[in-house]
Design a protein around this motif. Structure first.
Motif, mmCIF file in Angstrom:
data_model
loop_
_atom_site.group_PDB
_atom_site.id
_atom_site.type_symbol
_atom_site.label_atom_id
_atom_site.label_comp_id
_atom_site.label_asym_id
_atom_site.label_seq_id
_atom_site.Cartn_x
_atom_site.Cartn_y
_atom_site.Cartn_z
ATOM 1 N N LEU A 466 -6.134 9.144 -11.689
ATOM 2 C CA LEU A 466 -6.053 8.091 -10.685
ATOM 3 C C LEU A 466 -7.366 8.047 -9.919
ATOM 4 C CD1 LEU A 466 -2.545 8.887 -9.150
ATOM 5 C CD2 LEU A 466 -3.085 6.956 -10.646
ATOM 6 N N TYR A 467 -7.778 6.842 -9.542
ATOM 7 C CA TYR A 467 -8.963 6.687 -8.692
ATOM 8 C C TYR A 467 -8.495 6.351 -7.284
ATOM 9 C CZ TYR A 467 -13.791 5.310 -7.514
ATOM 10 O OH TYR A 467 -15.051 5.230 -6.957
ATOM 11 N N PHE A 468 -9.139 6.929 -6.287
ATOM 12 C CA PHE A 468 -8.691 6.708 -4.914
ATOM 13 C C PHE A 468 -8.685 5.205 -4.609
ATOM 14 C CE2 PHE A 468 -12.986 5.823 -3.910
ATOM 15 C CZ PHE A 468 -13.097 5.422 -2.587
ATOM 16 N N GLY A 469 -7.644 4.772 -3.903
ATOM 17 C CA GLY A 469 -7.459 3.352 -3.604
ATOM 18 C C GLY A 469 -6.654 2.614 -4.648
ATOM 19 N N GLN A 470 -6.531 3.171 -5.847
ATOM 20 C CA GLN A 470 -5.760 2.506 -6.908
ATOM 21 C C GLN A 470 -4.299 2.359 -6.523
ATOM 22 O OE1 GLN A 470 -6.120 4.385 -10.790
ATOM 23 N NE2 GLN A 470 -4.215 3.496 -11.527
ATOM 24 N N THR A 471 -3.745 3.359 -5.882
ATOM 25 C CA THR A 471 -2.314 3.369 -5.581
ATOM 26 C C THR A 471 -1.933 2.409 -4.468
ATOM 27 O OG1 THR A 471 -2.521 5.201 -4.009
ATOM 28 C CG2 THR A 471 -2.141 5.774 -6.317
ATOM 29 N N VAL A 472 -2.923 1.806 -3.786
ATOM 30 C CA VAL A 472 -2.621 0.840 -2.726
ATOM 31 C C VAL A 472 -3.311 -0.499 -2.984
ATOM 32 C CG1 VAL A 472 -2.064 2.522 -0.939
ATOM 33 C CG2 VAL A 472 -4.460 1.888 -1.297
ATOM 34 N N GLY A 473 -3.805 -0.697 -4.201
ATOM 35 C CA GLY A 473 -4.287 -2.016 -4.592
ATOM 36 C C GLY A 473 -5.663 -2.393 -4.097
ATOM 37 N N GLU A 474 -6.557 -1.431 -3.924
ATOM 38 C CA GLU A 474 -7.931 -1.771 -3.551
ATOM 39 C C GLU A 474 -8.530 -2.709 -4.597
ATOM 40 O OE1 GLU A 474 -11.377 -2.387 -1.896
ATOM 41 O OE2 GLU A 474 -9.804 -1.253 -0.877
ATOM 42 N N ASP A 475 -9.256 -3.766 -4.121
ATOM 43 C CA ASP A 475 -9.755 -4.778 -5.060
ATOM 44 C C ASP A 475 -11.271 -4.730 -5.274
ATOM 45 O OD1 ASP A 475 -10.786 -5.879 -2.744
ATOM 46 O OD2 ASP A 475 -9.598 -7.727 -2.843
ATOM 47 N N GLU A 516 3.774 -4.881 0.500
ATOM 48 C CA GLU A 516 3.461 -4.857 -0.934
ATOM 49 C C GLU A 516 2.659 -3.608 -1.295
ATOM 50 O OE1 GLU A 516 0.689 -7.570 -3.753
ATOM 51 O OE2 GLU A 516 2.435 -8.611 -2.922
ATOM 52 N N GLN A 517 1.720 -3.231 -0.429
ATOM 53 C CA GLN A 517 0.937 -2.021 -0.688
ATOM 54 C C GLN A 517 1.811 -0.773 -0.598
ATOM 55 O OE1 GLN A 517 -1.983 -2.812 2.410
ATOM 56 N NE2 GLN A 517 -3.610 -3.031 0.871
ATOM 57 N N ARG A 518 2.724 -0.746 0.360
ATOM 58 C CA ARG A 518 3.641 0.394 0.471
ATOM 59 C C ARG A 518 4.486 0.536 -0.791
ATOM 60 N NH1 ARG A 518 4.721 2.374 5.733
ATOM 61 N NH2 ARG A 518 3.648 1.191 7.375
ATOM 62 N N SER A 519 4.969 -0.610 -1.278
ATOM 63 C CA SER A 519 5.785 -0.588 -2.480
ATOM 64 C C SER A 519 4.990 -0.053 -3.670
ATOM 65 C CB SER A 519 6.295 -2.003 -2.777
ATOM 66 O OG SER A 519 7.011 -2.036 -3.991
ATOM 67 N N LEU A 520 3.734 -0.452 -3.775
ATOM 68 C CA LEU A 520 2.893 0.026 -4.869
ATOM 69 C C LEU A 520 2.674 1.527 -4.763
ATOM 70 C CD1 LEU A 520 1.210 -0.885 -7.343
ATOM 71 C CD2 LEU A 520 -0.753 -1.093 -5.780
ATOM 72 N N ARG A 521 2.392 1.999 -3.572
ATOM 73 C CA ARG A 521 2.195 3.437 -3.365
ATOM 74 C C ARG A 521 3.472 4.209 -3.723
ATOM 75 N NH1 ARG A 521 -1.671 7.646 -2.117
ATOM 76 N NH2 ARG A 521 -0.375 9.381 -1.462
ATOM 77 N N THR A 522 4.622 3.704 -3.328
ATOM 78 C CA THR A 522 5.885 4.360 -3.656
ATOM 79 C C THR A 522 6.085 4.439 -5.162
ATOM 80 O OG1 THR A 522 6.904 3.649 -1.574
ATOM 81 C CG2 THR A 522 8.395 4.250 -3.370
ATOM 82 N N PHE A 523 5.721 3.363 -5.858
ATOM 83 C CA PHE A 523 5.821 3.367 -7.313
ATOM 84 C C PHE A 523 5.008 4.520 -7.913
ATOM 85 C CE2 PHE A 523 3.332 2.232 -11.091
ATOM 86 C CZ PHE A 523 4.333 2.162 -12.048
ATOM 87 N N TYR A 524 3.768 4.670 -7.492
ATOM 88 C CA TYR A 524 2.923 5.742 -8.025
ATOM 89 C C TYR A 524 3.468 7.119 -7.656
ATOM 90 C CZ TYR A 524 -0.886 2.750 -9.724
ATOM 91 O OH TYR A 524 -1.645 1.841 -10.430
#
Length: 633
Positions: A466-475, A516-524
């Motif tokens: 994983l790359y930092f920021g990936q789990t919260v959708g950094e663009d 949406e970012q929280r949901s993505l982080r929870t998924f990871y």
């Protein structure tokens, strides 16, 4: 190598040839690698290696300078005071604990070593590096200028920077994770000079005979009788044209050295790796080797045999210099290394270095950036690498599928092509060289990483990254200065907005994330700890055929099982960004039961499901949805 300035600007590394002669001549070209789909029907195979009983590795790559930065000005080409810079101290026990929740076993701290940078340095023994031979203001982490110390930007007290990094190593170990740093054997900064070498250690090039182009024990290659000239460009100015007392289009170097990518001109092209110089390992300018070759049968030999072989040889000076470097960091508590552009260095050197490392620390983690598939087996077996990037093939086909241009068939074919070495092939969706998933240039939606990460993480024993920021959708949309948006800049001082929202001013609780970012982080956080699941760490893979499915579904859905004596998993991912698909799957006989089989979803998004006695299951998956069903006993 590519002639595109943008690609070279972004740290020069797309696909390169593995032929040493080509690399030295500086005339490499792109190659393509196509995978033959040998069998379309369901295919079952077992891998040829085993993972640790407690799970497979998960690497968390973090760009150390950016991680703890809370400033948000994001001025292009901004200074550290304008745009901020993170510190070693920002990796608090709380931060490391939250990272550990992602199943992380190894922290790869990128940009730790002291590299060339343009700054007003607070250390009296150092001055700003020359912008004419530095990429960006903060500098490339792959232009190392001192292998025996760390980046002073990262320390609260630069005079104690090595001690502060040692404290970070200790905190990381206390959090239950290992530490990886970069080693860049192919090249060093053009202005390499260690200010704090251990006793008896000399700088690279210090004893070179500069009157000749090549000598076996020279550390560099030379353009004899000619001075180095800064490359010219109509489209690029150091620091974006901002004034600097050293930015004058000149850099004193006589004689000129070969450039890091093997370019031999005294004035390299702006598309060459002009900020670096190539290290000589005893490869002559004509590409022939000036060192002993490994015996043909050494692909089957272990670490002890490789180590013993090299103890009997007289080797080029650069080999010993890098052994001193890795020993230094192992003694500091570092647990492994990620090797930059490893295929540009002879495989014999890797046999020497890695057997030396493994003899000193048998558990050391050794990851190599290798893009040429023809070199995978030599660098694993002769070079004694633990892991290689699985970019050419698996990552590239996954990216195409995420972009809706590729197919599920291509992904599975790419994976099948390296099935015999799958446990050695590291999987990733983002890293410092690649575009962010959420960037418009990639997928434009971080959620497209969900089905891809499920497949990437669960398909084999391959370690995941994983790359930092990936789990919260950094663009990666910030215009930092050097290079272009879509990749988070590694060259300049910059803030990383989505990551900063998760960091929440040092609370590391996600307090500023959107829903949406929280949901993505929870998924990871749900998916990644499955690296400890027996079926993921050591299970057998069976590819599944889609029954009565549309052509569109067959293009966009990947389905397989992973089975172990202790656990059976069914994994199905829909890569379609817009359309739901209903598919029927015929599961292996091990899933058949007269009374049917109950399965539970390990991603916690679905209720229990029942598979009928014949092993058939019908599923409807929404766009980007995945299920990971576990068979209940």
């Amino acid at each position: 190598m590519t002639t595109s300035m943008h690609v070279n600007v972004m740290k020069r590394r797309r696909l390169v040839s593995g032929m040493m002669t080509c690399l030295l001549l500086g005339a490499c070209t792109h190659y393509t690698f196509e995978f033959e789909d040998k069998k379309q029907q369901a295919t079952t195979y077992a891998v040829n290696a085993t993972s640790p009983s407690d799970g497979k590795p998960v690497v968390y790559q973090v760009f150390t300078r950016l991680f703890g930065n809370t400033q948000t000005a994001n001025i292009p080409w901004g200074t550290a005071s304008q745009n901020g810079v993170g510190k070693f101290k920002d990796f608090t026990p709380k931060a490391l604990t939250e990272i550990k929740k992602l199943g992380v076993t190894h922290m790869w701290y990128t940009g730790v070593l002291h590299h060339a940078m343009v700054s007003h340095n607070r250390l009296t023994e150092m001055q700003s590096d020359d912008p004419d031979v530095v990429k960006g203001r903060a500098g490339s982490p792959y232009a190392i200028k001192d292998y025996y110390n760390v980046n002073p930007d990262l320390a609260l007290n630069p005079q104690q920077r090595l001690n502060e990094f040692s404290q970070l190593i200790t905190r990381t170990h206390q959090a239950g994770m290992k530490v990886i740093i970069d080693i860049v054997p192919n090249h060093v900064a053009r202005n390499y000079h260690s200010t704090s070498p251990p006793d008896g250690v000399t700088n690279f090039g210090e004893g070179d005979n500069v009157a000749v182009e090549y000598a076996r024990d020279n550390n560099f290659y030379y353009v004899t009788g000619k001075a180095f000239s800064v490359p010219k460009s109509d489209n690029y100015q150091p620091l974006g044209g901002q004034p600097h007392h050293l930015s004058n289009g000149q850099f004193a170097e006589f004689p000129a050295k070969w450039t890091g990518n093997g370019a031999r001109a005294a004035q390299p092209s702006i598309n060459d790796w002009y900020e670096t110089v190539k290290v000589n390992y005893g490869v002559k300018p004509d590409g022939s080797y000036d060192f002993p070759r490994l015996p043909a049968n050494f692909a089957d030999k272990g670490i002890s045999e490789h180590y013993a072989f090299w103890q009997q040889q007289n080797l080029p000076n650069s080999w010993y210099k890098f052994r001193e470097i890795v020993y230094f960091w192992l003694d500091k508590g570092v647990d492994g290394f990620r090797y930059d552009m490893a295929e540009m260095v002879p495989v014999e050197f890797w046999s020497f270095l890695n057997s030396s490392i493994k003899t000193k620390n048998s558990h050391a983690f050794l990851l190599a950036e290798v893009y040429n598939p023809s070199l995978y087996l030599p660098y694993i077996h002769q070079g004694k690498m633990d892991y290689l990037y699985d970019k050419v093939g698996f990552y590239d086909s996954l990216k195409a599928l995420m972009q809706q241009t590729g197919s599920a068939k291509q992904v599975m074919s790419a994976h099948r092509s390296v099935q015999d070495i799958a446990p050695h092939m590291l999987h990733f969706l983002e890293n410092h060289d690649e575009q962010r998933i959420a960037s418009p240039e990639f997928a434009g939606d971080a959620r497209m990483g969900k089905p891809a990460m499920v497949v990437s993480h669960l398909i084999s024993q391959s370690p995941s990254m994983l790359y930092f920021g990936q789990t919260v959708g950094e663009d990666g949309s910030e215009n930092a200065g050097f290079g272009q948006p879509s990749r988070t800049s590694i060259f300049d001082y910059i803030g990383v907005p989505a990551h900063q929202a998760w960091m929440n001013h040092g609370a590391f609780d996600g307090g500023l994330l959107s829903q949406e970012q929280r949901s993505l982080r929870t998924f990871y956080e749900t998916l990644m700890p499955l690296n400890n699941a027996p079926a993921v760490a050591n299970g057998q893979l069976t590819e599944l055929e889609l029954l009565n499915a549309s052509d569109s579904a067959k293009q966009r859905i990947i389905a397989f099982t992973r089975e172990h004596s202790q656990q059976q998993l069914l994994v199905v991912s829909n890569f379609d960004a817009k359309q739901s698909h209903t598919v029927t799957l015929k599961l292996p006989k091990s899933w058949h039961s007269h009374s049917g089989v109950t399965v539970t979803d390990l991603l916690h998004t679905r209720a229990n499901h029942q598979i009928d006695a014949s092993g058939l299951i019908t599923l409807t998956l929404a766009p980007r949805e995945s299920v990971v069903y576990q068979k209940e006993k």
